[in-house]
Design an enzyme around this catalytic site. Structure first.
Site, short mmCIF file in Angstrom:
data_model
loop_
_atom_site.label_atom_id
_atom_site.label_comp_id
_atom_site.label_asym_id
_atom_site.label_seq_id
_atom_site.Cartn_x
_atom_site.Cartn_y
_atom_site.Cartn_z
N ASP A 99 2.41 -6.79 -1.02
CA ASP A 99 3.45 -6.84 -0.01
C ASP A 99 4.32 -8.06 -0.28
O ASP A 99 3.81 -9.16 -0.51
CB ASP A 99 2.80 -6.97 1.38
CG ASP A 99 3.48 -6.09 2.42
OD1 ASP A 99 4.68 -6.27 2.61
OD2 ASP A 99 2.78 -5.26 3.02
N ASP A 193 8.90 -5.80 2.36
CA ASP A 193 8.98 -5.81 3.82
C ASP A 193 10.44 -5.89 4.30
O ASP A 193 11.21 -6.71 3.79
CB ASP A 193 8.20 -7.04 4.33
CG ASP A 193 7.91 -7.00 5.82
OD1 ASP A 193 7.22 -6.08 6.26
OD2 ASP A 193 8.38 -7.92 6.54
N GLU A 246 10.56 -1.13 2.49
CA GLU A 246 10.52 -0.74 3.89
C GLU A 246 11.93 -0.94 4.42
O GLU A 246 12.42 -2.07 4.48
CB GLU A 246 9.54 -1.60 4.68
CG GLU A 246 9.41 -1.12 6.12
CD GLU A 246 8.93 -2.18 7.10
OE1 GLU A 246 8.31 -1.83 8.10
OE2 GLU A 246 9.17 -3.37 6.86
N HIS A 316 0.23 0.50 9.09
CA HIS A 316 -0.36 -0.52 9.96
C HIS A 316 0.51 -0.86 11.17
O HIS A 316 0.11 -1.67 11.99
CB HIS A 316 -0.60 -1.78 9.13
CG HIS A 316 0.68 -2.40 8.65
ND1 HIS A 316 1.50 -1.78 7.72
CD2 HIS A 316 1.30 -3.55 8.97
CE1 HIS A 316 2.55 -2.53 7.51
NE2 HIS A 316 2.48 -3.61 8.25
N ASP A 317 1.72 -0.30 11.24
CA ASP A 317 2.62 -0.59 12.37
C ASP A 317 2.72 0.58 13.34
O ASP A 317 3.43 0.49 14.35
CB ASP A 317 4.05 -0.86 11.87
CG ASP A 317 4.17 -2.16 11.11
OD1 ASP A 317 3.37 -3.08 11.35
OD2 ASP A 317 5.08 -2.25 10.26
O1 ISL Z 1 6.50 -1.60 14.34
C1 ISL Z 1 7.68 -1.49 14.17
C2 ISL Z 1 8.34 -0.17 14.20
O2 ISL Z 1 7.67 0.74 14.99
C3 ISL Z 1 8.56 -2.61 13.90
O3 ISL Z 1 8.66 -3.42 14.99
C4 ISL Z 1 8.10 -3.36 12.66
O4 ISL Z 1 7.85 -4.67 12.96
C5 ISL Z 1 9.16 -3.27 11.61
O5 ISL Z 1 9.08 -1.96 11.12
C6 ISL Z 1 8.98 -4.25 10.44
O6 ISL Z 1 7.68 -4.23 9.95
C7 ISL Z 1 7.33 -5.11 8.93
O7 ISL Z 1 7.76 -6.43 9.13
C8 ISL Z 1 7.19 -7.14 10.24
C9 ISL Z 1 5.67 -7.02 10.31
O8 ISL Z 1 5.22 -7.46 11.55
C10 ISL Z 1 5.21 -5.59 10.08
O9 ISL Z 1 3.81 -5.52 10.07
C11 ISL Z 1 5.82 -5.13 8.79
O10 ISL Z 1 5.36 -3.86 8.37
C12 ISL Z 1 7.58 -8.58 10.08
O11 ISL Z 1 7.23 -9.05 8.81
#
Ligand code: ISL
Ligand code: CA
Length: 537
Positions: A99, A193, A246, A316-317
């Site tokens: 990541d 990310d 992402e 994971h989100d």
């Molecule tokens: O969960 C989400 C969408 O449903 C978003 O709020 C999410 O935080 C966003 O997609 C970005 O995610 C990534 O960056 C974030 C981190 O908290 C997440 O785990 C990651 O996947 C900040 O680095």
């Protein structure tokens, strides 16, 4: 379209290290734990592992707040463990992508500490101002936090995650150096990310919006495209990498620009539109009824728009896919298998999230106290400010919190599900008694074995890995599409509803499915039925 890339037939498995497997009883998953499960992943048929962040981090966002890009978080192990993971995986033919979280660092990163100490070089790595702008945050909190010096710094996520200033060429040099550091260690690429928001055109006030005011200043900017092209040219193309981004709030057209083969930016992107199929006004905390037809429409749109999408149904989100798009009661098993079949027969590169392969469900949290996620915490605070009752906040957060997908992996039915001998950092789901790897390994017809078979099937099918995608008209809640390569045409049937659906069957031979032959029908798809039918052409 140039030479064939190694990752075009790959199946990727995402590991969220904290929740995967704990080797030393501290309740936190770690690298030796992952190493101990490599054979399991090999056996499943995984080609690539995407490791969520393992870098040193104070852990306010479980590693998405990095304090040292070139180290390993001691909670997870040592650099030697990481090197061992890379080499053991390599021996099994498994590649690892890491990541890359470069929109922001932790506020405990050296760079930020130097900035706070007044070093002008490092102040220019971030955004400081005497007057905050009106931008909105991803986590429902404020985007500017006051420092002890009386000025403010900007963060689109939590206050522990100050945004990097990508207009500064020093930041480019630092981060490309980090990329080389890991690629030289033998990793195969990165999951980047929130990559389409890293370049801020300016930090001027934005047009007022319901969510993410200010986003016109940083979403898919020209500067971002420029950066991606340079990353690719200067670093990624020098190694045989796979780079997946992402990308949030992208339309198909914007996405195309980010991952078009000829533009030399990303290899693939994750879109989010299907995750929001049941969000009210795009806000996931406020849900509306999930409509399978809508999901089908969205997936079909993206299948047509992109040459090679990154496909996923959970990560994971997000909440677990059986909760989101399937059924956790009588059709738990059927729907988990259906979602497997769908994800793995679409055009593109499939991602499986840890636990998805055994049909893990959302957490069975009792109260808000069981929830650890910083996003949930901040959103709870915001909901309090809006005077929502405890009862309502509990309901909204428990069903949508990111922690739903972060509960420890259920390896067996023992007290802590075989995840740890200590106290798990997040509550283990009670359903470990029957949803667990050990039980599913023993059951020929388990979800886990279905995944294995589907992955195997996919590997042997040119139609699925390389074929053309085309949707076939179908009744309500049924997704039918063909995948077609030179001598092979497959009809893929997905009944996304919990009742029988009358369909017209095309093709000649049923060659795969989630119902036994004696349970099948020639006129109906059973609840959550998945079928692959081959056709002679
Ligand atoms: O969960 C989400 C969408 O449903 C978003 O709020 C999410 O935080 C966003 O997609 C970005 O995610 C990534 O960056 C974030 C981190 O908290 C997440 O785990 C990651 O996947 C900040 O680095
Ligand atoms: Ca541990």
């Amino acid at each position: 379209t140039g030479t064939k890339k190694w990752w075009k037939n790959a199946v990727v498995y995402q590991i969220y290290p904290r929740s995967f497997c704990d080797s030393n009883g501290d309740g936190i998953g770690d690298l030796p734990g992952i190493i101990s499960k490599l054979n399991y992943l090999k056996n499943l048929g995984v080609d690539v592992i995407w490791l969520s962040p393992v870098y040193p981090s104070p852990g306010y966002d479980n590693g998405y707040d990095i304090s040292d890009y070139k180290g390993i978080n001691p909670e997870f192990g040592t650099m030697e463990d990481m090197e061992r993971l890379i080499s053991r995986a390599k021996r099994l033919g498994i590649k690892i992508i890491m990541d890359l979280v470069i929109n922001h660092t932790s506020d405990e990163h050296e760079w930020f500490k130097n900035a706070l100490a007044g070093d002008p070089k490092y102040r220019n790595y971030y955004f400081f101002s005497d007057t905050p702008n009106n931008w909105g945050s991803f986590f429902g909190n404020k985007t500017w936090t006051k420092t002890e010096n009386g000025d403010y710094y900007m963060h689109l996520f939590s206050e522990k995650q100050p945004d990097l200033n990508w207009q500064n060429p020093d930041v480019y040099d630092e981060i490309t150096d980090v990329m080389r550091f890991w690629l030289d260690k033998g990793i195969a690429g990165f999951r980047c990310d929130v990559i389409n928001i890293i370049y801020k055109n300016s930090i001027k006030n934005g047009r007022r919006r319901l969510i993410l005011t200010g986003r016109e200043h940083y979403l898919n900017t020209e500067g971002c495209h420029e950066l991606l092209k340079r990353f690719n040219k200067d670093v990624w193309s020098k190694y045989k990498t796979f780079i997946v981004g992402e990308t949030i709030f992208v339309t198909p057209n914007e996405a195309k620009l980010l991952c078009d083969e000829d533009r030399g930016e990303l290899d693939a992107i994750f879109f989010f539109e299907h995750m929001d199929v049941d969000s009210r006004g795009g806000i996931k905390w406020f849900k509306k009824q999930y409509k399978p037809n809508k999901l089908i429409k969205i997936i079909d749109k993206w299948q047509n728009a992109l040459e090679f999408p990154a496909n996923y149904l959970e990560n994971h989100d997000q909440i677990r896919s059986v909760n989101h798009f399937g059924n956790t009661k009588e059709y738990w098993e059927k729907s988990a298998k259906l979602l497997c079949g769908l994800n793995l027969s679409l055009k593109g590169i499939p991602f499986i999230y840890e636990g998805e392969e055994i049909g893990m469900t959302n957490g069975d949290f009792i109260g808000l106290r069981d929830i650890k996620d910083i996003e949930s915490y901040n959103v709870n605070q915001a909901m309090k400010r809006l005077l929502l009752t405890h009862k309502l906040r509990r309901k909204l957060i428990l069903r949508t919190s990111r922690d739903n997908a972060r509960t420890p992996i259920q390896w067996d039915s023992s007290e802590n599900a075989g995840f740890t001998t200590g106290t798990p950092w997040l509550r283990v789901n009670e359903n470990k008694s029957f949803i667990n790897v050990e039980a599913e390994q023993e059951d020929e017809y388990s979800i886990l074995n279905f995944y294995k078979q589907m992955i195997e099937f996919r590997k042997n099918s040119k139609a699925i890995t390389e074929g053309v995608y085309r949707r076939v008209a179908a009744p309500n809640d049924v997704y039918i599409f063909t995948r077609e390569a030179k001598e092979e045409r497959l009809y893929i049937y997905c009944n996304l509803s919990s009742s029988n659906r009358h369909v017209e069957f095309y093709g000649d031979r049923i060659i795969f499915g989630n119902y036994h032959a004696y349970d099948r029908d020639n006129f109906y798809l059973k609840p959550y039925e998945f079928r692959i039918v081959a056709s002679n052409i």
